[in-house]
Design a protein around this motif. Structure first.
Motif, short mmCIF file in Angstrom:
data_model
loop_
_atom_site.label_atom_id
_atom_site.label_comp_id
_atom_site.label_asym_id
_atom_site.label_seq_id
_atom_site.Cartn_x
_atom_site.Cartn_y
_atom_site.Cartn_z
N SER A 23 0.91 -1.16 0.09
CA SER A 23 0.14 -0.08 0.17
C SER A 23 0.97 1.05 -0.10
CB SER A 23 -1.03 -0.02 1.30
OG SER A 23 -1.81 -1.15 1.09
N ALA A 24 1.91 1.32 0.87
CA ALA A 24 2.79 2.39 0.89
C ALA A 24 3.37 2.54 -0.48
CB ALA A 24 3.90 2.18 2.04
N LEU A 25 3.93 1.51 -1.00
CA LEU A 25 4.91 1.80 -2.31
C LEU A 25 3.85 1.96 -3.43
CD1 LEU A 25 7.85 1.66 -3.15
CD2 LEU A 25 7.57 -0.80 -3.64
N ARG A 26 3.04 1.32 -3.54
CA ARG A 26 2.21 1.25 -4.91
C ARG A 26 1.07 1.99 -4.92
NH1 ARG A 26 4.46 -3.65 -3.86
NH2 ARG A 26 5.73 -4.58 -5.67
N GLU A 27 0.25 2.44 -3.72
CA GLU A 27 -0.71 3.11 -3.32
C GLU A 27 -0.71 4.58 -3.04
OE1 GLU A 27 -3.98 1.04 -1.22
OE2 GLU A 27 -3.83 -0.65 -2.46
N CYS A 28 0.44 4.99 -2.16
CA CYS A 28 0.76 5.91 -1.66
C CYS A 28 1.87 6.58 -2.13
CB CYS A 28 0.68 6.03 -0.25
SG CYS A 28 -0.84 5.37 0.43
N HIS A 29 2.74 5.73 -3.00
CA HIS A 29 4.25 6.21 -3.78
C HIS A 29 5.02 6.62 -2.44
CE1 HIS A 29 1.91 5.67 -7.37
NE2 HIS A 29 1.21 6.76 -6.96
N ILE A 30 4.85 5.96 -1.35
CA ILE A 30 5.91 6.12 -0.34
C ILE A 30 7.01 5.35 -0.19
CG2 ILE A 30 5.89 6.33 2.20
CD1 ILE A 30 2.80 7.31 2.30
N LYS A 31 8.24 5.84 -0.22
CA LYS A 31 9.49 5.07 -0.28
C LYS A 31 10.58 5.78 0.50
CE LYS A 31 12.39 2.39 -3.17
NZ LYS A 31 12.42 1.26 -2.59
N ASP A 32 10.80 6.88 0.24
CA ASP A 32 12.08 7.83 0.81
C ASP A 32 11.71 8.34 2.14
OD1 ASP A 32 13.54 7.04 -1.46
OD2 ASP A 32 13.10 8.95 -2.44
N GLU A 33 10.58 8.48 2.34
CA GLU A 33 10.12 9.14 3.60
C GLU A 33 10.36 8.49 4.89
OE1 GLU A 33 7.72 10.78 0.23
OE2 GLU A 33 8.19 8.95 0.98
N PRO A 34 9.96 7.15 5.07
CA PRO A 34 10.29 6.40 6.14
C PRO A 34 11.67 6.17 6.32
CG PRO A 34 8.51 5.26 5.06
CD PRO A 34 9.15 6.44 3.82
N ARG A 35 12.69 6.03 5.25
CA ARG A 35 14.04 5.95 5.30
C ARG A 35 14.69 7.15 5.76
NH1 ARG A 35 12.16 2.52 1.67
NH2 ARG A 35 13.13 0.56 1.28
N GLN A 36 14.22 8.24 5.28
CA GLN A 36 14.63 9.76 5.72
C GLN A 36 14.39 9.87 7.25
OE1 GLN A 36 13.45 13.05 3.43
NE2 GLN A 36 13.66 14.45 5.33
N LEU A 37 13.29 9.40 7.89
CA LEU A 37 12.95 9.45 9.29
C LEU A 37 13.93 8.54 10.14
CD1 LEU A 37 9.07 9.56 8.88
CD2 LEU A 37 10.76 11.40 10.13
N LEU A 38 14.16 7.26 9.55
CA LEU A 38 15.10 6.33 10.31
C LEU A 38 16.47 6.43 10.18
CD1 LEU A 38 13.12 2.98 9.07
CD2 LEU A 38 12.90 4.03 11.22
N SER A 39 16.88 7.35 9.15
CA SER A 39 18.16 7.77 9.13
C SER A 39 18.71 8.76 10.14
CB SER A 39 18.65 8.36 7.81
OG SER A 39 17.93 9.62 7.63
#
Length: 242
Positions: free
Chosen positions: A138-154
């Motif tokens: 859902s995040a990747l394909r429906e909401c196009h969310i990929k970099d945002e969680p990784r930015q927060l986790l970094s």
């Protein structure tokens, strides 16, 4: 900024601490959080199972539970994707068409809202260990969310984030898919967990509680040395630096 919080069914029933941590994050980022205790479900379970009339009934309640001009934030890409994309199938050219469109434009998954709207990505969180991030469908394909969680986790102190092999592959949950096709769903969970272990990860982190429930069940059944975490729980952990 005032925001309304939507707590998904999985979080409400199984991971309530994730909801409380979402409030903590939003407040730390400067938001005034409102919560309507009458809210229930977005209708996704019924919709995915083919019960569109029932999904429409639940969806109508969702539309009535939130102000159409308010910003709505939820710790679930799955629910966000349901409202933003599949409410079109339920409410296009109906009496609530315009209200639906307004709410669709104002609902955000948590990491998307923090990074792209508030431009806030550092909470002083701490978590020792190595982690992989699981891109939910859902995040990747429906909401196009990929970099945002990784930015927060970094920005999480003590956490080493490594990439997961085949991270764009489904975990196997898929709602009723895991019930109807248990063997396939379990094999997909095994592949995901095996790849995380091969990366030397202590944690699997994601934005969707349903994925984490499925993976943690496989981990617990097989007594494996790894743990799942919701992104909100990681970001609210420690807070020793701020």
């Amino acid at each position: 900024m005032k925001v309304e919080l939507f707590v998904p069914c999985f979080v409400d029933q199984l991971y309530p601490e994730t909801a409380f941590n979402t409030v903590k994050l939003l407040e730390k980022a400067g938001c005034n959080v409102a919560f309507n205790p009458n809210q229930t479900c977005c209708g996704q379970p019924a919709f995915n199972a083919g019960f569109w009339d029932e999904a429409k009934e639940v969806g109508n309640k969702f539309l009535n539970d939130f102000e159409q001009d308010s910003i709505i934030v939820t710790p679930s890409a799955s629910c966000t994707g349901m409202v933003k994309n599949y409410y079109n199938d339920l409410f296009t050219n109906t009496i609530v068409h315009n209200k639906c469109r307004n709410i669709q434009s104002n609902i955000y998954e948590l990491s998307d809202f923090l990074v792209n709207i508030l431009q806030f990505d550092y909470f002083g969180a701490e978590l020792d260990g190595r982690a992989v991030y699981h891109d939910s469908c859902s995040a990747l394909r429906e909401c196009h969310i990929k970099d945002e969680p990784r930015q927060l986790l970094s920005k999480v102190f003590g956490l080493e984030l490594v990439e997961l092999k085949d991270n764009e592959t489904c975990c196997g949950f898929g709602g009723t898919f895991a019930v109807k096709f248990e063997a396939i769903a379990s094999a997909m969970a095994q592949q995901k967990v095996d790849n995380a272990l091969a990366a030397g990860a202590d944690y699997i982190i994601s934005t969707d509680a349903s994925c984490l429930l499925h993976l943690q069940a496989y981990i617990d059944k097989n007594n494996l040395p790894i743990k799942t975490y919701h992104l909100a729980d990681v970001l609210a952990n420690g807070w020793g630096n701020v």
